[in-house]
Scaffold this active site. Structure first.
Site, PDB file in Angstrom:
ATOM      1  N   GLU A   1       0.851  -1.190   0.000  1.00  0.00           N
ATOM      2  CA  GLU A   1       0.000   0.000   0.000  1.00  0.00           C
ATOM      3  C   GLU A   1       0.891   1.245   0.000  1.00  0.00           C
ATOM      4  OE1 GLU A   1      -2.047   0.961   3.774  1.00  0.00           O
ATOM      5  OE2 GLU A   1      -1.409  -1.008   4.477  1.00  0.00           O
TER       6      GLU A   1
ATOM      7  N   CYS B   1      -3.286  -3.745   4.639  1.00  0.00           N
ATOM      8  CA  CYS B   1      -2.348  -4.795   5.090  1.00  0.00           C
ATOM      9  C   CYS B   1      -2.748  -6.181   4.611  1.00  0.00           C
ATOM     10  CB  CYS B   1      -2.269  -4.796   6.616  1.00  0.00           C
ATOM     11  SG  CYS B   1      -1.800  -3.221   7.296  1.00  0.00           S
TER      12      CYS B   1
ATOM     13  N   THR C   1       3.513   3.918  16.009  1.00  0.00           N
ATOM     14  CA  THR C   1       3.336   2.570  15.431  1.00  0.00           C
ATOM     15  C   THR C   1       3.849   2.512  14.000  1.00  0.00           C
ATOM     16  OG1 THR C   1       1.076   2.987  14.644  1.00  0.00           O
ATOM     17  CG2 THR C   1       1.299   2.151  16.884  1.00  0.00           C
TER      18      THR C   1
ATOM     19  N   SER D   1     -10.350   1.459  14.668  1.00  0.00           N
ATOM     20  CA  SER D   1      -9.652   0.460  13.839  1.00  0.00           C
ATOM     21  C   SER D   1      -9.389  -0.816  14.642  1.00  0.00           C
ATOM     22  CB  SER D   1      -8.339   1.022  13.264  1.00  0.00           C
ATOM     23  OG  SER D   1      -7.349   1.166  14.264  1.00  0.00           O
TER      24      SER D   1
ATOM     25  N   HIS E   1      -1.885 -10.405  12.069  1.00  0.00           N
ATOM     26  CA  HIS E   1      -1.385  -9.121  11.565  1.00  0.00           C
ATOM     27  C   HIS E   1      -1.032  -8.285  12.796  1.00  0.00           C
ATOM     28  CE1 HIS E   1      -0.862  -5.255   9.915  1.00  0.00           C
ATOM     29  NE2 HIS E   1      -1.969  -4.772  10.462  1.00  0.00           N
TER      30      HIS E   1
ATOM     31  N   LYS F   1      -4.394  -8.886  22.168  1.00  0.00           N
ATOM     32  CA  LYS F   1      -5.851  -8.676  22.287  1.00  0.00           C
ATOM     33  C   LYS F   1      -6.599  -9.612  21.347  1.00  0.00           C
ATOM     34  CE  LYS F   1      -5.823  -3.906  23.802  1.00  0.00           C
ATOM     35  NZ  LYS F   1      -6.325  -2.576  23.700  1.00  0.00           N
TER      36      LYS F   1
ATOM     37  N   ASN G   1       5.245  -1.568  12.680  1.00  0.00           N
ATOM     38  CA  ASN G   1       4.259  -2.006  11.693  1.00  0.00           C
ATOM     39  C   ASN G   1       4.902  -1.980  10.300  1.00  0.00           C
ATOM     40  OD1 ASN G   1       1.920  -2.817  10.431  1.00  0.00           O
ATOM     41  ND2 ASN G   1       0.667  -1.088  11.100  1.00  0.00           N
TER      42      ASN G   1
ATOM     43  N   SER H   1      -7.128  -2.803   6.894  1.00  0.00           N
ATOM     44  CA  SER H   1      -8.149  -1.804   7.215  1.00  0.00           C
ATOM     45  C   SER H   1      -8.986  -1.478   5.996  1.00  0.00           C
ATOM     46  CB  SER H   1      -7.476  -0.518   7.706  1.00  0.00           C
ATOM     47  OG  SER H   1      -7.107  -0.650   9.042  1.00  0.00           O
TER      48      SER H   1
HETATM   49  P1  HMG Z   1      -3.226   6.289  21.893  1.00  0.00           P
HETATM   50  O1  HMG Z   1      -4.466   7.061  22.004  1.00  0.00           O
HETATM   51  O2  HMG Z   1      -1.976   7.062  21.699  1.00  0.00           O
HETATM   52  O3  HMG Z   1      -2.929   5.391  23.128  1.00  0.00           O
HETATM   53  O4  HMG Z   1      -3.420   5.300  20.682  1.00  0.00           O
HETATM   54  P2  HMG Z   1      -3.836   5.032  24.404  1.00  0.00           P
HETATM   55  O5  HMG Z   1      -3.954   6.209  25.293  1.00  0.00           O
HETATM   56  O6  HMG Z   1      -5.094   4.351  23.988  1.00  0.00           O
HETATM   57  O7  HMG Z   1      -2.860   3.972  25.056  1.00  0.00           O
HETATM   58  C1  HMG Z   1      -2.604   2.777  24.397  1.00  0.00           C
HETATM   59  C2  HMG Z   1      -2.631   1.673  25.444  1.00  0.00           C
HETATM   60  O8  HMG Z   1      -1.559   1.916  26.358  1.00  0.00           O
HETATM   61  C3  HMG Z   1      -3.911   1.641  26.302  1.00  0.00           C
HETATM   62  O9  HMG Z   1      -4.184   0.288  26.581  1.00  0.00           O
HETATM   63  C4  HMG Z   1      -3.497   2.362  27.577  1.00  0.00           C
HETATM   64  O10 HMG Z   1      -4.245   1.969  28.709  1.00  0.00           O
HETATM   65  C5  HMG Z   1      -2.047   1.904  27.689  1.00  0.00           C
HETATM   66  P3  HMG Z   1      -5.533  -0.386  26.029  1.00  0.00           P
HETATM   67  O11 HMG Z   1      -6.679   0.382  26.586  1.00  0.00           O
HETATM   68  O12 HMG Z   1      -5.509  -0.251  24.520  1.00  0.00           O
HETATM   69  O13 HMG Z   1      -5.441  -1.800  26.480  1.00  0.00           O
HETATM   70  N1  HMG Z   1      -1.198   2.824  28.471  1.00  0.00           N
HETATM   71  C6  HMG Z   1      -0.293   2.426  29.367  1.00  0.00           C
HETATM   72  N2  HMG Z   1       0.066   1.185  29.778  1.00  0.00           N
HETATM   73  C7  HMG Z   1       1.055   1.094  30.733  1.00  0.00           C
HETATM   74  N3  HMG Z   1       1.663   2.179  31.261  1.00  0.00           N
HETATM   75  C8  HMG Z   1       1.344   3.438  30.873  1.00  0.00           C
HETATM   76  C9  HMG Z   1       0.327   3.588  29.889  1.00  0.00           C
HETATM   77  N4  HMG Z   1      -0.235   4.650  29.267  1.00  0.00           N
HETATM   78  C10 HMG Z   1      -1.161   4.174  28.404  1.00  0.00           C
HETATM   79  N5  HMG Z   1       1.965   4.492  31.400  1.00  0.00           N
HETATM   80  C11 HMG Z   1      -3.661   3.557  19.124  1.00  0.00           C
HETATM   81  C12 HMG Z   1      -3.337   3.906  20.571  1.00  0.00           C
HETATM   82  C13 HMG Z   1      -3.571   2.086  18.918  1.00  0.00           C
HETATM   83  C14 HMG Z   1      -5.098   4.026  18.838  1.00  0.00           C
HETATM   84  C15 HMG Z   1      -2.665   4.316  18.219  1.00  0.00           C
HETATM   85  O14 HMG Z   1      -1.370   3.780  18.375  1.00  0.00           O
HETATM   86  C16 HMG Z   1      -3.015   4.300  16.751  1.00  0.00           C
HETATM   87  O15 HMG Z   1      -3.832   5.106  16.254  1.00  0.00           O
HETATM   88  N6  HMG Z   1      -2.363   3.392  15.960  1.00  0.00           N
HETATM   89  C17 HMG Z   1      -2.595   3.283  14.521  1.00  0.00           C
HETATM   90  C18 HMG Z   1      -3.812   2.450  14.191  1.00  0.00           C
HETATM   91  C19 HMG Z   1      -3.606   0.990  14.460  1.00  0.00           C
HETATM   92  O16 HMG Z   1      -2.499   0.493  14.524  1.00  0.00           O
HETATM   93  N7  HMG Z   1      -4.732   0.236  14.554  1.00  0.00           N
HETATM   94  C20 HMG Z   1      -4.677  -1.189  14.802  1.00  0.00           C
HETATM   95  C21 HMG Z   1      -5.852  -1.948  14.194  1.00  0.00           C
HETATM   96  S1  HMG Z   1      -6.069  -1.569  12.443  1.00  0.00           S
HETATM   97  C22 HMG Z   1      -4.753  -2.413  11.658  1.00  0.00           C
HETATM   98  O17 HMG Z   1      -4.101  -3.210  12.237  1.00  0.00           O
HETATM   99  C23 HMG Z   1      -4.485  -2.056  10.232  1.00  0.00           C
HETATM  100  C24 HMG Z   1      -3.253  -1.208   9.976  1.00  0.00           C
HETATM  101  O18 HMG Z   1      -2.091  -1.987  10.109  1.00  0.00           O
HETATM  102  C25 HMG Z   1      -3.312  -0.540   8.606  1.00  0.00           C
HETATM  103  C26 HMG Z   1      -3.577  -1.388   7.353  1.00  0.00           C
HETATM  104  O19 HMG Z   1      -4.412  -2.276   7.309  1.00  0.00           O
HETATM  105  O20 HMG Z   1      -2.975  -1.023   6.311  1.00  0.00           O
HETATM  106  C27 HMG Z   1      -3.134  -0.079  10.997  1.00  0.00           C
END
Ligand code: HMG
Length: 391
Positions: A79, A111, A152, A201, A233, A242, A276, A309
């Site tokens: 992609e 992906c 990521t 996502s 993935h 998860k 990633n 996605s």
């Molecule tokens: P965020 O808002 O920065 O993070 O985004 P958060 O505040 O939700 O924290 C993440 C986790 O860390 C949470 O745990 C917090 O509790 C924990 P969860 O509730 O998820 O279990 N946390 C802590 N833990 C320990 N000590 C601490 C602490 N602070 C926080 N001090 C998000 C997180 C994943 C949303 C962000 O990284 C993002 O937008 N990533 C990009 C999207 C993504 O990867 N999505 C995954 C599914 S989609 C997919 O896989 C397809 C993709 O690869 C693309 C494609 O298909 O081409 C993305």
């Protein structure tokens, strides 16, 4: 007839940004990354590295072991395409001097497309066992600075040779698949970075897993207990954790922590320090499993959950072959990861902003140690070089 992956090798960039450096820069607790999302490092591509040079590096060691003239097709899943018209695979075909009697195509769906390539290549080999098909999955994950996705990022390419009587893993017939028109992550044509609704996502990913699992069991009759190792993935390793928890709960399996970890952790070791790599990420997880499990995996069933996605997902399985250890390229993978240089946050930003792809003419400074690199753009044409041939 058995058809599957005969040889597999991956490549990543020569640089990384540590999430410790990242956390210090952003004033965030490091635990958010190492525990919260389960990541330690992101491979960062310099300006003279793109999906073609990464893919060529992933593929070259495979071609050293076979007659490259026998490659009958290249399916290049990405992609992070380098041209809206010409497929990235044709640049690779030229760089690697493949036979002119070879078809080349680029596949896209976020992906997911690497899994699509495997299914198509497997069917082609079943129809004509003389086919030897390269399925390549290569991507550079890039989000806007100061967005939730920035932590990521990463990059990598996996090359897989699909043949009859495969030496690594037979891909079993039948799979579960699922498509839903959703906007969880996308990249409009004018953008070099993806847009994402991060939390949504993750929900769509987990729902797609449940949907593909139901379809997989209906289609194949295979069960959770019949699978020994689970590759997912991996946008970040916490997502795989998860996913596995979701599946265990769905099937009502009773697993202790040790068993849970055995089924999933070996397939996360490389992803945790590469980041990633979109379409390549599931297959880097498989390589991580192969390189890091010391027990003999012969006869073991491995599952693959591909999620792209937007969204398209597929769940399929394979059976590990006898003596697969003799064709693994673990040393090359480990060497590449170990030799990467750490970047400061400012050096990362310099690479991040120095992408001159839209220029009519550009000469790229030499950062990438080769053997394949993007050397220049001349009159909007991309010029690649094989640094080994220049010595
Ligand atoms: P965020 O808002 O920065 O993070 O985004 P958060 O505040 O939700 O924290 C993440 C986790 O860390 C949470 O745990 C917090 O509790 C924990 P969860 O509730 O998820 O279990 N946390 C802590 N833990 C320990 N000590 C601490 C602490 N602070 C926080 N001090 C998000 C997180 C994943 C949303 C962000 O990284 C993002 O937008 N990533 C990009 C999207 C993504 O990867 N999505 C995954 C599914 S989609 C997919 O896989 C397809 C993709 O690869 C693309 C494609 O298909 O081409 C993305």
């Amino acid at each position: 007839m058995k058809v599957g992956i005969d040889l597999i090798h991956f490549a990543t960039a020569d640089f990384y940004l540590g999430l410790d450096t990242f956390a210090a820069e952003k004033g965030t607790e490091l635990d958010k990354y190492t525990i919260g999302i389960g990541q330690e490092k992101m491979s960062i591509a310099p300006p003279d590295e793109d999906v073609v040079s990464l893919a060529a590096k992933a593929t070259a060691p495979i071609l050293e072991q076979i007659d490259r003239n026998q490659i009958s097709a290249v399916m290049f899943a990405t992609e992070t395409g380098v041209d809206q018209s010409k497929s990235a695979g044709v640049f690779l075909h030229g760089l690697l001097k493949l036979s002119k009697h070879c078809r080349v195509i680029e596949l896209k769906h976020a992906c997911y497309s690497g899994a699509a390539g495997i299914q198509m290549a497997t069917a082609m080999v079943k129809a004509n066992p003389k086919e030897k098909i390269l399925v390549i999955a290569a991507d550079i994950a890039k989000y806007d600075v100061d967005t939730s996705g920035e932590a990521t990022q990463g990059c990598g390419a996996v090359a897989m040779l699909i043949t009859e009587n495969p030496r690594v893993i037979e891909i079993e017939p039948g799979s579960g698949y699922f498509t839903d028109d959703v906007m969880d992550f996308w990249r409009p044509n004018h953008r070099t970075t993806a847009l994402v609704d991060g939390k949504y996502s993750a929900k769509v990913y987990l729902n797609s897993l449940k949907q593909t699992w139901d379809h997989f069991t209906e289609q194949t009759g295979r069960t959770f207990d019949g699978i020994d190792y689970f590759c997912y993935h991996i946008p970040f390793t916490k997502m795989a954790e998860k996913a596995h928890k979701t599946l265990v709960k769905k099937v009502g399996a009773k697993l202790d922590k040790a068993k849970f970890d055995t089924q999933t952790l070996p397939g996360q070791i490389y992803n945790r320090i590469v980041g990633n790599s979109y379409s390549a990420s599931l297959f880097i997880s498989f390589i991580s499993l192969l390189d890091n499990v010391k027990d003999d995996l012969q006869g073991k069933r491995v599952s693959f959950f591909s999620y792209g996605s937007g969204c398209v997902a597929e769940f399929f399985t394979g059976i590990m072959q006898a003596n697969y250890q003799s064709v693994l390229m673990a040393e090359s993978h480990q060497h590449q990861i170990a030799k990467r240089q750490a970047l400061s946050y400012q050096q990362y930003l310099d690479f991040y902003h120095n992408t001159d792809d839209e220029q009519e003419n550009t000469v790229y400074a030499n950062h990438n140690s080769g053997p394949f690199r993007l050397a220049a753009i001349e009159g909007y044409k991309r010029i690649y070089e094989n640094t080994d041939e220049m010595e």
